[in-house]
Design a protein around this motif. Structure first.
Motif, mmCIF file in Angstrom:
data_model
loop_
_atom_site.group_PDB
_atom_site.id
_atom_site.type_symbol
_atom_site.label_atom_id
_atom_site.label_comp_id
_atom_site.label_asym_id
_atom_site.label_seq_id
_atom_site.Cartn_x
_atom_site.Cartn_y
_atom_site.Cartn_z
ATOM 1 N N LYS A 164 -1.364 2.192 -4.760
ATOM 2 C CA LYS A 164 -2.749 3.134 -4.027
ATOM 3 C C LYS A 164 -3.085 4.228 -5.460
ATOM 4 C CE LYS A 164 -2.349 2.055 0.351
ATOM 5 N NZ LYS A 164 -1.872 0.854 0.365
ATOM 6 N N LYS A 165 -3.475 5.321 -4.591
ATOM 7 C CA LYS A 165 -4.214 6.414 -6.171
ATOM 8 C C LYS A 165 -3.307 6.850 -6.175
ATOM 9 C CE LYS A 165 -6.351 10.303 -4.548
ATOM 10 N NZ LYS A 165 -7.091 11.045 -4.341
ATOM 11 N N SER A 166 -2.043 7.576 -5.865
ATOM 12 C CA SER A 166 -0.626 8.166 -6.460
ATOM 13 C C SER A 166 0.131 7.864 -5.950
ATOM 14 C CB SER A 166 -1.817 9.621 -5.419
ATOM 15 O OG SER A 166 -1.253 9.570 -3.796
ATOM 16 N N LYS A 167 0.175 5.988 -5.133
ATOM 17 C CA LYS A 167 1.568 6.148 -4.845
ATOM 18 C C LYS A 167 1.355 4.086 -5.195
ATOM 19 C CE LYS A 167 1.951 8.236 -0.065
ATOM 20 N NZ LYS A 167 3.169 8.914 -0.851
ATOM 21 N N TRP A 168 2.850 3.470 -5.350
ATOM 22 C CA TRP A 168 2.677 2.215 -5.448
ATOM 23 C C TRP A 168 4.379 2.170 -5.089
ATOM 24 C CZ3 TRP A 168 6.158 0.825 -10.450
ATOM 25 C CH2 TRP A 168 6.211 -0.407 -10.520
ATOM 26 N N VAL A 169 3.976 0.429 -4.186
ATOM 27 C CA VAL A 169 5.255 -0.373 -3.858
ATOM 28 C C VAL A 169 5.008 -1.839 -4.688
ATOM 29 C CG1 VAL A 169 5.786 -1.456 -2.012
ATOM 30 C CG2 VAL A 169 4.661 0.628 -1.488
ATOM 31 N N MET A 178 11.233 -2.766 -3.561
ATOM 32 C CA MET A 178 12.234 -2.732 -4.844
ATOM 33 C C MET A 178 11.939 -1.091 -5.615
ATOM 34 S SD MET A 178 11.810 -6.278 -6.918
ATOM 35 C CE MET A 178 12.895 -5.691 -8.384
ATOM 36 N N ILE A 179 10.715 -1.409 -5.560
ATOM 37 C CA ILE A 179 9.783 0.195 -5.782
ATOM 38 C C ILE A 179 9.576 1.218 -5.136
ATOM 39 C CG2 ILE A 179 9.011 1.490 -7.859
ATOM 40 C CD1 ILE A 179 10.058 -0.677 -9.869
ATOM 41 N N GLU A 180 9.716 2.095 -4.780
ATOM 42 C CA GLU A 180 8.373 2.575 -3.439
ATOM 43 C C GLU A 180 8.873 3.965 -3.096
ATOM 44 O OE1 GLU A 180 7.011 2.644 0.755
ATOM 45 O OE2 GLU A 180 8.975 1.259 1.288
ATOM 46 N N GLY A 181 7.325 4.290 -4.131
ATOM 47 C CA GLY A 181 7.140 5.753 -3.968
ATOM 48 C C GLY A 181 5.878 7.028 -4.903
ATOM 49 N N ASP A 182 5.631 7.835 -5.088
ATOM 50 C CA ASP A 182 4.506 8.080 -5.455
ATOM 51 C C ASP A 182 4.253 8.384 -6.499
ATOM 52 O OD1 ASP A 182 3.588 9.567 -3.133
ATOM 53 O OD2 ASP A 182 4.989 11.616 -2.635
ATOM 54 N N LEU A 183 3.402 8.264 -7.448
ATOM 55 C CA LEU A 183 2.832 8.062 -8.765
ATOM 56 C C LEU A 183 3.438 9.610 -9.552
ATOM 57 C CD1 LEU A 183 0.600 5.417 -9.475
ATOM 58 C CD2 LEU A 183 2.633 4.947 -9.947
ATOM 59 N N TYR A 184 3.404 8.950 -10.871
ATOM 60 C CA TYR A 184 3.491 11.040 -11.100
ATOM 61 C C TYR A 184 2.061 11.600 -11.277
ATOM 62 C CZ TYR A 184 3.049 14.741 -14.753
ATOM 63 O OH TYR A 184 3.706 15.631 -15.534
ATOM 64 N N ALA A 185 1.195 10.589 -11.110
ATOM 65 C CA ALA A 185 -0.230 11.479 -10.994
ATOM 66 C C ALA A 185 -1.580 10.492 -10.958
ATOM 67 C CB ALA A 185 -0.728 12.221 -12.624
ATOM 68 N N ASP A 186 -2.320 10.751 -10.578
ATOM 69 C CA ASP A 186 -3.416 9.556 -9.762
ATOM 70 C C ASP A 186 -3.665 8.867 -10.753
ATOM 71 O OD1 ASP A 186 -3.492 11.032 -7.833
ATOM 72 O OD2 ASP A 186 -4.998 11.775 -8.046
ATOM 73 N N VAL A 187 -3.995 7.575 -10.435
ATOM 74 C CA VAL A 187 -4.587 5.919 -10.921
ATOM 75 C C VAL A 187 -5.469 5.425 -10.583
ATOM 76 C CG1 VAL A 187 -1.906 5.258 -11.777
ATOM 77 C CG2 VAL A 187 -3.445 4.872 -9.916
ATOM 78 N N GLN A 188 -6.536 4.808 -11.736
ATOM 79 C CA GLN A 188 -7.940 4.708 -11.544
ATOM 80 C C GLN A 188 -7.446 3.073 -11.114
ATOM 81 O OE1 GLN A 188 -10.587 4.911 -14.379
ATOM 82 N NE2 GLN A 188 -9.601 6.034 -15.674
ATOM 83 N N TRP A 214 0.105 13.467 -20.649
ATOM 84 C CA TRP A 214 1.861 12.609 -20.531
ATOM 85 C C TRP A 214 2.432 12.341 -19.710
ATOM 86 C CZ3 TRP A 214 1.333 9.658 -24.431
ATOM 87 C CH2 TRP A 214 1.185 9.080 -25.949
ATOM 88 N N TRP A 215 2.766 10.917 -19.193
ATOM 89 C CA TRP A 215 3.646 11.004 -18.250
ATOM 90 C C TRP A 215 5.684 11.046 -17.906
ATOM 91 C CZ3 TRP A 215 1.818 6.783 -13.803
ATOM 92 C CH2 TRP A 215 0.616 7.147 -14.139
ATOM 93 N N ASP A 216 6.105 12.364 -18.027
ATOM 94 C CA ASP A 216 7.334 11.908 -17.694
ATOM 95 C C ASP A 216 8.674 11.330 -16.697
ATOM 96 O OD1 ASP A 216 7.334 12.878 -14.927
ATOM 97 O OD2 ASP A 216 7.940 15.511 -15.698
ATOM 98 N N CYS A 217 7.909 10.492 -16.197
ATOM 99 C CA CYS A 217 7.839 9.270 -15.388
ATOM 100 C C CYS A 217 6.766 8.756 -14.577
ATOM 101 C CB CYS A 217 8.657 10.284 -13.913
ATOM 102 S SG CYS A 217 8.609 10.870 -12.571
ATOM 103 N N VAL A 218 7.488 7.197 -14.559
ATOM 104 C CA VAL A 218 6.335 6.593 -13.484
ATOM 105 C C VAL A 218 6.047 6.581 -11.566
ATOM 106 C CG1 VAL A 218 5.265 4.111 -12.990
ATOM 107 C CG2 VAL A 218 6.880 4.931 -14.965
ATOM 108 N N VAL A 219 7.267 7.128 -11.202
ATOM 109 C CA VAL A 219 7.455 7.231 -10.190
ATOM 110 C C VAL A 219 8.307 8.527 -9.855
ATOM 111 C CG1 VAL A 219 8.562 7.042 -7.503
ATOM 112 C CG2 VAL A 219 7.094 4.510 -8.994
#
Length: 292
Positions: A164-169, A178-188, A214-219
């Protein structure tokens, strides 16, 4: 990390995978091996130099502690001609690293601020990323590569990777993600993709919407890195257009200045403007002025 996995091997695999996919590094033959060996030797020299500097710093602290104790003993002599000397045993204790608590405290105080990490963060890995429970990640200014560990032999059709623009599952079909949450910032979203790298790893690539941070984390909520310690590759600047390159160079300069406790480019510009104003008005008294 799964049993039997080696973190160093994983990071090296990810780094060389990036070179294989996005550069012509491996087409250079022996030059590749020389480049890797040269990089290794440079880093080893840095480690050796740091160890030497640490040893000198410890020696200075021990010497200062010895001199302090001698001064205290002299003061305790109440001005008599005979100065009471510290015992050989006490001097040897100081030289050999005794009073560890005091020395450690002095060493900590003597460390440069640039060596300190922001609270709650870790040092970035060689790819300017970090590590979380299920993955290792690297980044450039434009994208983020995440190497997710999966059970051995998992087929691609069992992988669930929802962008998603700002989420990843991410997970496996029929199981809790295994991984679900808000991304550090929006993606294309259209430029994000995943691929099976081998029988134990899925490589997920995110294209940053903002390619100037620079991102300080992925999620969000996962372990963070200290982005002030990020060291971008100078060689990549040649691939950027003039305006973008100037912006990146300014970011890199300001980051280095902050690490050394020095003014940023904007602060230096303000200081120069103030100096020019003061030079142009010598009749004015600036002695009582305080400048931030």
């Amino acid at each position: 990390m799964a049993q039997g996995e080696n973190a160093i091997d994983m990071m090296l695999d990810l780094y060389f995978s990036f070179l294989r996919r996005k550069t012509d590094f491996f087409s250079q033959g022996e030059m590749c091996e020389r480049a890797v060996q040269s990089a290794f030797e440079r880093q080893r020299a840095i480690v050796a130099k740091q160890a030497e500097e640490d040893e000198k710093r410890r020696a200075r602290v021990k010497q200062a502690e010895l001199e302090r104790k001698m001064a205290e003993q002299a003061k305790a002599a109440d001005g008599s001609d005979k100065i009471q000397e510290i015992t050989d045993e006490e001097a040897e204790k100081i030289k050999s690293g005794g009073d560890d608590d005091d020395v450690s405290h002095d060493l900590t105080a003597d460390e440069d601020d640039q060596d300190k990490l922001a609270p709650g963060t870790m040092m970035p890995n060689s790819g300017n990323g970090g590590e979380a429970e299920h993955y290792v990640w690297h980044q450039t200014l434009t994208d983020v590569d995440v190497r997710v560990r999966i059970p051995v032999g998992t087929p691609a059709k069992q992988i669930v990777c929802d962008f998603k623009k700002s989420k990843w599952v991410f997970g496996l079909k029929g199981a809790t993600p295994m991984i679900e949450g808000d991304l550090y910032a929006d993606v294309q979203i259209d430029d994000c993709f995943w691929t099976m790298e081998d029988k134990t790893t899925v490589l997920v690539t995110f294209q940053k919407k903002n390619d100037m941070e620079w991102w300080d984390c992925v999620v969000r909520g996962h372990p963070c890195i200290d982005t002030k310690k990020v060291t971008p590759e100078n060689s990549k600047l040649s691939d950027l257009d003039g305006e973008t390159r100037a912006t990146v160079e300014k970011m890199m300069f300001d980051q280095q200045q902050k690490m050394q406790g020095k003014p940023t480019s904007d602060e230096m510009k303000k200081q120069d403007m103030m100096k020019q104003f003061m030079d142009a008005h010598p009749e004015m008294d600036f002695s009582q002025c305080k400048f931030s």
